[in-house]
Design a protein around this motif. Structure first.
Motif, PDB file in Angstrom:
ATOM      1  N   GLU A 290      12.435  62.389  32.503  1.00  0.00           N
ATOM      2  CA  GLU A 290      11.924  61.049  32.768  1.00  0.00           C
ATOM      3  C   GLU A 290      12.178  60.124  31.589  1.00  0.00           C
ATOM      4  O   GLU A 290      12.468  58.927  31.773  1.00  0.00           O
TER       5      GLU A 290
ATOM      6  N   SER B 236      12.029  65.331  28.025  1.00  0.00           N
ATOM      7  CA  SER B 236      11.683  65.086  29.427  1.00  0.00           C
ATOM      8  C   SER B 236      12.795  64.315  30.142  1.00  0.00           C
ATOM      9  O   SER B 236      13.274  63.300  29.635  1.00  0.00           O
TER      10      SER B 236
ATOM     11  N   ALA C 225      15.683  59.077  31.897  1.00  0.00           N
ATOM     12  CA  ALA C 225      15.840  58.146  33.015  1.00  0.00           C
ATOM     13  C   ALA C 225      15.386  56.743  32.634  1.00  0.00           C
ATOM     14  O   ALA C 225      16.041  55.751  32.971  1.00  0.00           O
ATOM     15  N   ARG C 226      14.272  56.651  31.909  1.00  0.00           N
ATOM     16  CA  ARG C 226      13.757  55.343  31.506  1.00  0.00           C
ATOM     17  C   ARG C 226      14.657  54.678  30.480  1.00  0.00           C
ATOM     18  O   ARG C 226      14.888  53.465  30.540  1.00  0.00           O
TER      19      ARG C 226
ATOM     20  N   GLU D  37       6.492  59.117  27.272  1.00  0.00           N
ATOM     21  CA  GLU D  37       7.149  60.284  27.873  1.00  0.00           C
ATOM     22  C   GLU D  37       8.285  60.681  26.924  1.00  0.00           C
ATOM     23  O   GLU D  37       9.285  59.976  26.829  1.00  0.00           O
TER      24      GLU D  37
END
Length: 220
Positions: free
Chosen positions: A149, A147, A152-153, A143
């Motif tokens: 995400e 993004s 977030a990761r 990802e």
């Protein structure tokens, strides 16, 4: 004016065209090989393959993501085409070394490249020992930035506090989600001074002098 970064204790850096100059020409070879790979997979002529490559980059933030979704490409096979690129165009920069060494706290890499590429480039630049970790595309579950995400990761993996984090990137659009989280953003590269995006807090055409001149926590 020198940037006030005295609130920063997590230093987050993109890798390619950020920790070395964009005019090195290194990424030109990466792009050339990528176009060849797209040609091989799709059967398209060069110009159409290049256009598709750029379209996937614009849509997904990473050509690979589009190739995975639309052509079933194995990411390991894709990344392998870059692992023997000559690193001769990348040179040690003593000022960059000193600039990174003076930063208090931890230093992290956040890259859309894979682990092998990141390790090769950092070792060639003589900077590998200055970073606590590399959060690469594989660890992001493919990802890519920009993004939310991916951010977030990365943030979860390293328990990142955005308020105490500065993020350095050569891609303007990758800074927007960082600013949205509360990070301090720095756009790097020859195009940076002309940027007027409100989510870009600092701009520099040359990273090492910017870091050397910045006000940081604990500096005399």
């Amino acid at each position: 004016m020198s940037a006030d970064l005295t609130h920063v204790d997590t230093w987050l850096f993109d890798l390619d065209n950020t920790l070395y100059p964009a005019d090195s020409g290194f990424m030109d070879e990466v792009v050339r090989r990528m176009t060849g790979f797209v040609q091989k997979v799709t059967g398209l002529p060069h110009d159409e393959a290049f256009a598709l490559q750029k379209a996937y980059l614009a849509e997904h933030g990473l050509t690979l993501k589009g190739m995975m979704l639309n052509h079933g490409v194995d990411p390991l096979e894709f990344h392998a085409i870059f692992h023997d690129i000559s690193l001769e165009m990348l040179a040690h920069d003593p000022q960059m070394l000193r600039a990174l060494e003076r930063l208090p706290g931890r230093r992290l890499i956040f890259t859309n490249a894979d682990d092998v590429h990141a390790e090769r480039v950092l070792k060639r630049l003589g900077l590998a020992d200055l970073f606590e970790d590399v959060f690469h595309i594989g660890r992001a579950g493919y990802e890519p930035k920009p993004s939310p995400e991916a951010f977030a990761r990365m943030s979860a993996a390293h328990d990142v506090d955005p308020a105490g984090t500065a993020f350095f990137e050569d891609s303007q659009r990758n800074l927007e989600p960082a600013a949205g989280l509360g990070m301090t953003t720095v756009l790097v590269g020859p195009h940076a001074p002309a940027c007027e995006a409100p989510f870009v807090h600092h701009k520099t055409d040359r990273l090492a002098p910017f870091l050397m001149g910045a006000h940081v926590k604990g500096a005399a």
